[in-house]
Design a protein around this motif. Structure first.
Motif, mmCIF file in Angstrom:
data_model
loop_
_atom_site.group_PDB
_atom_site.id
_atom_site.type_symbol
_atom_site.label_atom_id
_atom_site.label_comp_id
_atom_site.label_asym_id
_atom_site.label_seq_id
_atom_site.Cartn_x
_atom_site.Cartn_y
_atom_site.Cartn_z
ATOM 1 N N GLU A 281 -4.882 16.401 -29.799
ATOM 2 C CA GLU A 281 -3.895 17.338 -29.264
ATOM 3 C C GLU A 281 -3.691 18.447 -30.288
ATOM 4 O O GLU A 281 -3.190 18.198 -31.390
ATOM 5 N N VAL A 282 -4.086 19.644 -29.929
ATOM 6 C CA VAL A 282 -3.973 20.794 -30.838
ATOM 7 C C VAL A 282 -2.801 21.640 -30.358
ATOM 8 O O VAL A 282 -2.828 22.208 -29.262
ATOM 9 N N TYR A 283 -1.764 21.717 -31.183
ATOM 10 C CA TYR A 283 -0.534 22.407 -30.790
ATOM 11 C C TYR A 283 -0.649 23.894 -31.126
ATOM 12 O O TYR A 283 -0.341 24.328 -32.235
ATOM 13 N N LEU A 284 -1.119 24.658 -30.136
ATOM 14 C CA LEU A 284 -1.352 26.087 -30.350
ATOM 15 C C LEU A 284 -0.041 26.857 -30.468
ATOM 16 O O LEU A 284 0.069 27.825 -31.205
ATOM 17 N N ASN A 285 0.948 26.440 -29.705
ATOM 18 C CA ASN A 285 2.283 27.065 -29.748
ATOM 19 C C ASN A 285 3.262 26.033 -29.250
ATOM 20 O O ASN A 285 3.421 25.842 -28.045
ATOM 21 N N TYR A 286 3.907 25.345 -30.175
ATOM 22 C CA TYR A 286 4.741 24.216 -29.755
ATOM 23 C C TYR A 286 5.994 24.130 -30.629
ATOM 24 O O TYR A 286 5.931 24.294 -31.836
ATOM 25 N N GLY A 287 7.126 23.888 -29.966
ATOM 26 C CA GLY A 287 8.366 23.632 -30.694
ATOM 27 C C GLY A 287 9.272 24.822 -30.886
ATOM 28 O O GLY A 287 10.382 24.677 -31.384
ATOM 29 N N GLU A 288 8.818 26.016 -30.494
ATOM 30 C CA GLU A 288 9.653 27.205 -30.645
ATOM 31 C C GLU A 288 9.691 27.984 -29.335
ATOM 32 O O GLU A 288 8.709 28.035 -28.590
ATOM 33 N N GLY A 289 10.838 28.612 -29.066
ATOM 34 C CA GLY A 289 10.977 29.413 -27.855
ATOM 35 C C GLY A 289 11.158 28.545 -26.619
ATOM 36 O O GLY A 289 11.521 27.363 -26.694
ATOM 37 N N ASP A 290 10.900 29.126 -25.463
ATOM 38 C CA ASP A 290 11.062 28.449 -24.188
ATOM 39 C C ASP A 290 10.025 27.327 -24.072
ATOM 40 O O ASP A 290 8.826 27.582 -24.172
ATOM 41 N N PRO A 291 10.458 26.066 -23.855
ATOM 42 C CA PRO A 291 9.491 24.968 -23.731
ATOM 43 C C PRO A 291 8.444 25.197 -22.640
ATOM 44 O O PRO A 291 7.322 24.681 -22.746
ATOM 45 N N ALA A 292 8.795 25.968 -21.620
ATOM 46 C CA ALA A 292 7.834 26.247 -20.556
ATOM 47 C C ALA A 292 6.640 27.052 -21.077
ATOM 48 O O ALA A 292 5.569 27.053 -20.460
ATOM 49 N N ASP A 293 6.814 27.723 -22.209
ATOM 50 C CA ASP A 293 5.753 28.556 -22.775
ATOM 51 C C ASP A 293 4.955 27.843 -23.868
ATOM 52 O O ASP A 293 4.042 28.431 -24.450
ATOM 53 N N TRP A 294 5.296 26.601 -24.168
ATOM 54 C CA TRP A 294 4.559 25.869 -25.198
ATOM 55 C C TRP A 294 3.131 25.604 -24.718
ATOM 56 O O TRP A 294 2.889 25.375 -23.528
ATOM 57 N N VAL A 295 2.189 25.630 -25.649
ATOM 58 C CA VAL A 295 0.775 25.505 -25.296
ATOM 59 C C VAL A 295 0.116 24.456 -26.196
ATOM 60 O O VAL A 295 0.198 24.532 -27.422
ATOM 61 N N THR A 296 -0.540 23.495 -25.574
ATOM 62 C CA THR A 296 -1.273 22.454 -26.288
ATOM 63 C C THR A 296 -2.672 22.350 -25.705
ATOM 64 O O THR A 296 -2.833 22.309 -24.484
#
Length: 273
Positions: free
Chosen positions: A249-264
């Protein structure tokens, strides 16, 4: 003094409840008119009412509330009890919200049954990467078992990196391995550009390259990752591949901002049988 109606309004309770408290001897009126039977209360009695309502919200029965009040708890002691209960309720709410997200993810997976993904999956080589990581063990690979294990690992890892003066050079990468029974070894890592050292209180290792990986981008929290995993599983089977081990699981954008926009990005090693 206040009538029972006015006292109920001030105390934010019902008249019926005040009558019940009177009947069970928990909160007696300051005065009862002998002719009319009307109940009257004083402002000072709001303190006892506050304690009754608060202790009920802690889950105590009225008999237990009476025992506690007879012990004459101080405001500080009662505040401590309520603070603990508040923390428990918040944790319960978080757990219920997480459970709701998992149910919604399962519903989405059911809705997509039979719909084969075509452009969501990318087959690509994955280069070797150096990571710093911490390790723990989860009871199973279920989301409700993985989440509470991996989530504390990342803050702890970043704290240790900071103490060691090591700056992450890329994304977070989580990997998993089978353990005894249903247990799963959980490894929370982040890309770094340092050499391994016995002085570190974390591991520095090289994840091997993957000759071929089926990759899918998951958007949102990991509570809803089941849909993405099942989509890539259907693709792997349909295209005659075999999966080797757990996904990275590579967390490209995770844990900040709107959770709907998180990318893994999920990377599953595949081979042809």
């Amino acid at each position: 003094m206040f009538t029972i109606g006015d006292f109920a309004h001030l105390g934010r309770v019902s008249v019926r409840m005040l009558r019940h408290y009177d009947a069970v001897g928990l909160l007696l009126p300051a005065h009862v008119d002998p002719a009319s039977g009307y109940r009257f209360y004083t402002a000072a009695q709001l303190q006892r009412l506050n304690r009754v309502v608060a202790l009920k919200d802690l889950g105590l029965t009225l008999d237990q509330v009476r025992v506690v009040l007879d012990e004459k708890l101080s405001a500080e002691q009662l505040h401590g009890m309520l603070s603990l209960r508040r923390a428990e309720l918040r944790q319960q709410i978080l757990a219920d919200e997480s459970r709701l997200r998992r149910v919604e993810a399962r519903l989405r997976a059911i809705e997509r049954e039979g719909a084969m993904p075509t452009d969501e999956i990318v087959v690509k080589p994955v280069p070797a990467v150096r990571i710093a990581r911490l390790t723990a063990t989860a009871a199973s690979y279920q989301s409700e078992d993985i989440g509470p294990v991996i989530q504390p690992l990342y803050p702890e890892l970043f704290e240790r990196l900071g103490r060691a003066g090591v700056t992450p050079s890329g994304h977070g990468i989580a990997t998993y391995e089978s353990a005894e029974g249903d247990q799963v070894v959980v490894r929370a890592g982040v890309t770094v550009a340092v050499e391994p050292s016995a002085a570190y209180d974390f591991e520095v290792v090289d994840l091997p390259a993957l000759a071929e990986a089926a990759s899918i981008v998951h958007r949102g929290t990991m509570d809803g990752v089941d849909t993405s995993y099942q989509a890539v599983a259907a693709w792997i089977e349909a295209h005659g591949y075999k999966q080797n081990g757990f996904a990275r699981e590579v967390y490209l954008n995770y844990g900040e901002g709107d959770p709907a926009d998180w990318v893994t990005e999920l990377q599953l090693e595949i081979t042809k049988p």
